[in-house]
Design a protein around this motif. Structure first.
Motif, PDB file in Angstrom:
ATOM      1  N   ALA A 139     137.148  84.451  43.819  1.00 26.97           N
ATOM      2  CA  ALA A 139     136.027  83.963  43.055  1.00 26.97           C
ATOM      3  C   ALA A 139     135.788  84.090  41.513  1.00 26.97           C
ATOM      4  CB  ALA A 139     134.553  84.557  43.591  1.00 26.97           C
ATOM      5  N   SER A 140     136.683  84.923  40.797  1.00 28.45           N
ATOM      6  CA  SER A 140     136.888  84.858  39.419  1.00 28.45           C
ATOM      7  C   SER A 140     137.533  83.773  38.832  1.00 28.45           C
ATOM      8  CB  SER A 140     137.425  86.173  38.892  1.00 28.45           C
ATOM      9  OG  SER A 140     138.686  86.552  39.705  1.00 28.45           O
ATOM     10  N   ALA A 141     138.147  82.936  39.636  1.00 21.24           N
ATOM     11  CA  ALA A 141     139.045  81.758  39.095  1.00 21.24           C
ATOM     12  C   ALA A 141     138.167  80.794  38.781  1.00 21.24           C
ATOM     13  CB  ALA A 141     139.898  81.236  40.375  1.00 21.24           C
ATOM     14  N   PRO A 142     138.677  80.128  37.575  1.00 21.63           N
ATOM     15  CA  PRO A 142     137.779  78.779  36.926  1.00 21.63           C
ATOM     16  C   PRO A 142     137.199  78.017  37.755  1.00 21.63           C
ATOM     17  CG  PRO A 142     139.774  79.348  35.705  1.00 21.63           C
ATOM     18  CD  PRO A 142     139.955  80.168  36.908  1.00 21.63           C
ATOM     19  N   ALA A 143     137.971  77.638  39.024  1.00 18.97           N
ATOM     20  CA  ALA A 143     137.724  76.601  39.776  1.00 18.97           C
ATOM     21  C   ALA A 143     136.323  76.949  40.287  1.00 18.97           C
ATOM     22  CB  ALA A 143     138.910  76.356  40.987  1.00 18.97           C
ATOM     23  N   HIS A 209     130.711  80.132  57.759  1.00 20.18           N
ATOM     24  CA  HIS A 209     131.049  78.848  58.324  1.00 20.18           C
ATOM     25  C   HIS A 209     131.860  78.006  57.490  1.00 20.18           C
ATOM     26  CE1 HIS A 209     126.719  80.122  59.731  1.00 20.18           C
ATOM     27  NE2 HIS A 209     127.197  79.614  60.918  1.00 20.18           N
ATOM     28  N   VAL A 210     132.158  78.076  56.137  1.00 15.96           N
ATOM     29  CA  VAL A 210     132.925  77.600  55.425  1.00 15.96           C
ATOM     30  C   VAL A 210     133.730  78.561  54.653  1.00 15.96           C
ATOM     31  CG1 VAL A 210     133.147  75.980  53.571  1.00 15.96           C
ATOM     32  CG2 VAL A 210     131.744  75.623  55.470  1.00 15.96           C
ATOM     33  N   ILE A 211     134.959  78.422  54.632  1.00 14.38           N
ATOM     34  CA  ILE A 211     135.825  79.424  53.435  1.00 14.38           C
ATOM     35  C   ILE A 211     136.578  78.396  52.693  1.00 14.38           C
ATOM     36  CG2 ILE A 211     137.494  81.206  53.546  1.00 14.38           C
ATOM     37  CD1 ILE A 211     136.686  82.045  56.298  1.00 14.38           C
ATOM     38  N   VAL A 212     136.434  78.746  51.394  1.00 13.00           N
ATOM     39  CA  VAL A 212     137.226  78.084  50.230  1.00 13.00           C
ATOM     40  C   VAL A 212     138.063  79.138  49.744  1.00 13.00           C
ATOM     41  CG1 VAL A 212     137.205  76.642  48.245  1.00 13.00           C
ATOM     42  CG2 VAL A 212     135.197  76.548  49.853  1.00 13.00           C
ATOM     43  N   VAL A 213     139.356  78.838  50.075  1.00 12.76           N
ATOM     44  CA  VAL A 213     140.717  79.630  49.633  1.00 12.76           C
ATOM     45  C   VAL A 213     141.116  79.184  48.391  1.00 12.76           C
ATOM     46  CG1 VAL A 213     142.887  80.634  50.134  1.00 12.76           C
ATOM     47  CG2 VAL A 213     141.196  80.219  51.991  1.00 12.76           C
ATOM     48  N   LEU A 214     140.791  79.506  47.252  1.00 14.11           N
ATOM     49  CA  LEU A 214     141.435  79.559  45.883  1.00 14.11           C
ATOM     50  C   LEU A 214     142.673  80.183  45.533  1.00 14.11           C
ATOM     51  CD1 LEU A 214     137.986  79.223  43.945  1.00 14.11           C
ATOM     52  CD2 LEU A 214     139.423  77.359  44.989  1.00 14.11           C
ATOM     53  N   ASP A 215     143.423  79.845  44.451  1.00 13.97           N
ATOM     54  CA  ASP A 215     144.596  80.469  43.983  1.00 13.97           C
ATOM     55  C   ASP A 215     144.201  81.755  43.487  1.00 13.97           C
ATOM     56  OD1 ASP A 215     146.453  78.152  43.825  1.00 13.97           O
ATOM     57  OD2 ASP A 215     145.698  77.655  41.980  1.00 13.97           O
ATOM     58  N   ASP A 216     145.100  82.577  44.446  1.00 10.55           N
ATOM     59  CA  ASP A 216     144.910  84.188  44.257  1.00 10.55           C
ATOM     60  C   ASP A 216     145.759  84.476  42.739  1.00 10.55           C
ATOM     61  OD1 ASP A 216     146.852  83.473  45.880  1.00 10.55           O
ATOM     62  OD2 ASP A 216     147.775  85.526  45.377  1.00 10.55           O
ATOM     63  N   SER A 217     145.028  85.468  42.028  1.00 10.56           N
ATOM     64  CA  SER A 217     145.980  85.974  40.709  1.00 10.56           C
ATOM     65  C   SER A 217     146.176  87.192  40.784  1.00 10.56           C
ATOM     66  CB  SER A 217     144.817  85.821  39.510  1.00 10.56           C
ATOM     67  OG  SER A 217     143.835  86.424  39.780  1.00 10.56           O
ATOM     68  N   GLN A 503     162.080  73.687  38.808  1.00  8.20           N
ATOM     69  CA  GLN A 503     163.040  74.460  38.717  1.00  8.20           C
ATOM     70  C   GLN A 503     162.739  75.766  37.708  1.00  8.20           C
ATOM     71  OE1 GLN A 503     166.158  74.367  40.421  1.00  8.20           O
ATOM     72  NE2 GLN A 503     164.777  72.855  41.469  1.00  8.20           N
ATOM     73  N   SER A 504     161.281  75.984  37.596  1.00  8.22           N
ATOM     74  CA  SER A 504     160.991  76.996  36.864  1.00  8.22           C
ATOM     75  C   SER A 504     159.570  77.602  37.409  1.00  8.22           C
ATOM     76  CB  SER A 504     160.730  76.593  35.255  1.00  8.22           C
ATOM     77  OG  SER A 504     159.404  75.910  35.115  1.00  8.22           O
ATOM     78  N   LEU A 505     159.161  78.967  37.085  1.00  9.82           N
ATOM     79  CA  LEU A 505     157.916  79.487  37.533  1.00  9.82           C
ATOM     80  C   LEU A 505     156.865  78.986  36.465  1.00  9.82           C
ATOM     81  CD1 LEU A 505     159.255  82.638  39.077  1.00  9.82           C
ATOM     82  CD2 LEU A 505     158.784  80.576  40.282  1.00  9.82           C
ATOM     83  N   GLU A 506     157.036  77.853  35.718  1.00 11.09           N
ATOM     84  CA  GLU A 506     155.884  78.124  34.630  1.00 11.09           C
ATOM     85  C   GLU A 506     154.509  77.469  35.472  1.00 11.09           C
ATOM     86  OE1 GLU A 506     157.117  74.932  32.176  1.00 11.09           O
ATOM     87  OE2 GLU A 506     158.304  76.550  30.861  1.00 11.09           O
ATOM     88  N   PHE A 507     154.758  76.878  36.722  1.00 11.11           N
ATOM     89  CA  PHE A 507     153.475  76.510  37.324  1.00 11.11           C
ATOM     90  C   PHE A 507     152.836  77.333  38.172  1.00 11.11           C
ATOM     91  CE2 PHE A 507     154.970  76.347  41.808  1.00 11.11           C
ATOM     92  CZ  PHE A 507     156.615  76.610  41.638  1.00 11.11           C
ATOM     93  N   LEU A 508     153.291  78.803  38.172  1.00 11.65           N
ATOM     94  CA  LEU A 508     152.703  79.887  38.935  1.00 11.65           C
ATOM     95  C   LEU A 508     151.698  80.734  38.131  1.00 11.65           C
ATOM     96  CD1 LEU A 508     155.844  81.432  40.602  1.00 11.65           C
ATOM     97  CD2 LEU A 508     154.500  79.766  41.422  1.00 11.65           C
ATOM     98  N   ASN A 509     150.421  80.607  38.780  1.00 17.13           N
ATOM     99  CA  ASN A 509     149.295  81.105  37.857  1.00 17.13           C
ATOM    100  C   ASN A 509     149.239  82.536  38.148  1.00 17.13           C
ATOM    101  OD1 ASN A 509     146.629  80.961  36.748  1.00 17.13           O
ATOM    102  ND2 ASN A 509     145.803  80.931  38.529  1.00 17.13           N
ATOM    103  N   GLY A 510     149.167  83.089  37.046  1.00 16.41           N
ATOM    104  CA  GLY A 510     149.181  84.818  37.097  1.00 16.41           C
ATOM    105  C   GLY A 510     150.566  85.323  37.128  1.00 16.41           C
TER     106      GLY A 510
END
Length: 518
Positions: A139-143, A209-217, A503-510
């Motif tokens: 829940a601390s993620a910007p989304a 009832h609803v679970i929103v799974v966001l990107d974990d850091s 081919q790089s890990l630039e897209f990995l958040n955190g």
């Protein structure tokens, strides 16, 4: 059959007299039916004004009586007030009322008391009704910050559905979550029953009832793609166990973000088999990015572009399909009503732009995660949830990541983005769409990476090997720009839009950004 609606102020003696006369007629006449509407004195005038404006009536006093014409779809025909109803009863049924004024006043006070008591009972019942329990992970993620105002606006679950939001994250985020709770309460949303935080793992997803799974850091260093894939497993295993143990039996799980969305979804399905049929991955973010790029090219609004299909890996190797895409309200020599649309491929005559610039721009966005920030992620999740609960727009194609059952020749057991529609609280895969076959080479390219991601993550394969096609460049270096009137022929001149695995890990958040050598 005669059906009358009798509405009045709860303390009105003439409403009481009308009510008793109507009760007598309904009891003694088989084809006479009434429906009563009682309003408190302080709200009566506003309520009466709204009813009259809606039906274009002129009436100022209590009670108001109208007849519903059942053979005309229930349309109302104004009868009038107490005097008009008394005349109607005398003329048609030879019945009148001899109630004294004193008795009218007594009954009016009894009506008011009964109405207040009924309202109190209804409020008491509302407190017994559990609100919809919505949990948001990471829940601390910007989304999450951008998602909360949308959820509390009532646009997602409806204005008549109260919700309770629980923000779930680790202990380090506790202070931030407390400030987020205060901001959420400041919204004063009529649909928000409560908002709270949870940092204790064992309490996660309680009656959700609803679970929103966001990107974990995480601050953990990741040196290879294989390590990153395997790092998804422990958290998904934990979430799956907690969902099975604590969540409501009808829980709906929606996975969003920009990193390994398909993989996280299939892992959650593996570790929460009881609710696997209710776990989905959000693909509308990629769809929105594609629409925005196309809209800038056509100089129109992205919302006017419909039916862009996202196939494959939402956050990796996917295929953006424009063969069914249509453009509405496009300013050109050809105009039509609001529902009129034209095929997008008939409007973009620069095939080189589609083959190169469009493909390259989307490939770059997918590989780096740029532009897929908190606002887009939140909107994509909220829109998917809204469709899940209330249905998607009729006739519109929606992209969704779901577990494959062999549709379109996709191997079973992987989460794959494909075209669906939402209806009746679930989704239906649009297997009846014509002319959307995908070449074997493109399908193999997408499914190979998804299968390998799953195998590497679970330890069944040591190294991830990106799919290598026999033809390294699908886009010819020299090709004349075709001018065709038929959209299908035009499409045949345009190579399939594909995106290589980054081919790089630039897209990995955190994660620490290091190059992966293939």
């Amino acid at each position: 059959m005669a059906k009358f609606v009798i509405a009045g102020r709860a303390d009105c003696p003439y409403y009481a007299k009308t009510e008793l006369l109507a009760d007598y007629l309904q009891k003694n006449l088989p084809d006479f039916r009434i429906h009563k509407i009682t309003q408190r004195p302080e709200v009566w005038e506003d309520w009466l004004k709204d009813v009259c404006e809606k039906n274009k009536w002129s009436h100022k006093n209590s009670p108001i009586i109208w007849r519903e014409l059942l053979d005309r779809g229930g349309k109302g025909l104004l009868l009038g007030g107490y005097n008009e109803f008394l005349e109607h009863a005398q003329l048609y049924y030879d019945v009148t009322s001899s109630m004294t004024t004193e008795l009218m006043m007594v009954i009016a006070q009894e009506n008011l008391g009964a109405h207040i008591e009924k309202e109190q009972e209804e409020e008491g019942l509302k407190t017994c009704i559990n609100p919809l329990q919505v949990w948001i992970t990471s829940a601390s993620a910007p989304a999450c910050y951008n998602l909360i105002p949308i959820l509390t606006s009532g646009e997602v679950f409806g204005m008549h559905t109260e919700i309770s939001i629980t923000l779930f994250d680790n202990n380090q985020a506790e202070e931030y979550l407390k400030s987020l709770v205060l901001e959420t309460q400041d919204l004063a949303s009529p649909v928000l029953r409560s908002v709270s935080i949870c940092t204790k793992v064992e309490e996660a997803f309680c009656q959700a009832h609803v679970i929103v799974v966001l990107d974990d850091s995480t601050d953990k260093e990741v040196f290879t793609l294989e390590d990153c894939l395997r790092s998804r497993v422990p958290l998904c295993r934990l979430y799956g166990y907690l969902i099975e143990k604590n969540a409501h039996e009808s829980v709906r799980v929606i996975v969003g973000g920009k990193t390994f969305v398909n993989l996280k979804t299939v892992l959650l399905m593996r570790y929460a088999p009881r609710v696997a049929h209710n776990i989905i991955a959000v693909a509308l973010g990629v769809e929105g990015e594609a629409k925005a790029i196309l809209a800038r090219k056509l100089k129109t609004a992205p919302s006017y572009i419909k039916d862009v299909i996202i196939w494959g890996n939402i956050s990796g190797n996917n295929y953006v399909d424009l063969r069914k895409t249509r453009v509405y309200r496009y300013e050109s020599a050809i105009w039509g009503p609001l529902h009129y649309s034209r095929p997008l491929l008939n409007l973009i005559f620069d095939s080189e732009w589609i083959k190169r610039e469009f493909v390259a721009t989307l490939k770059n966005l997918t590989a780096t995660g740029r532009q897929f920030g908190g606002i887009l992620a939140a909107h994509s999740i909220a829109t998917t949830l809204k469709y899940w609960y209330h249905g998607s727009p009729p006739g519109e194609i929606v992209s969704l990541g779901i577990l494959s059952e062999g549709q379109f020749g996709i191997p079973k057991g992987i989460v794959f983005s494909m075209p669906v529609k939402f209806e009746n609280g679930t989704w239906v895969v649009l297997t009846d769409l014509k002319d959307i076959e995908i070449s074997e080479q493109i399908m193999t390219r997408m499914t190979s990476d998804l299968i390998q991601e799953k195998l590497v993550a679970l330890g069944d394969k040591i190294h991830f090997q990106p799919y290598q096609s026999e033809h390294k460049d699908l886009v010819p270096h020299e090709e004349k720009n075709p001018v065709m009137s038929d959209a299908a022929d035009f499409l045949n001149q345009i190579p399939q839009t594909t995106f290589e695995k980054p081919q790089s890990l630039e897209f990995l958040n955190g994660f620490e950004r290091k190059t992966v050598e293939s």
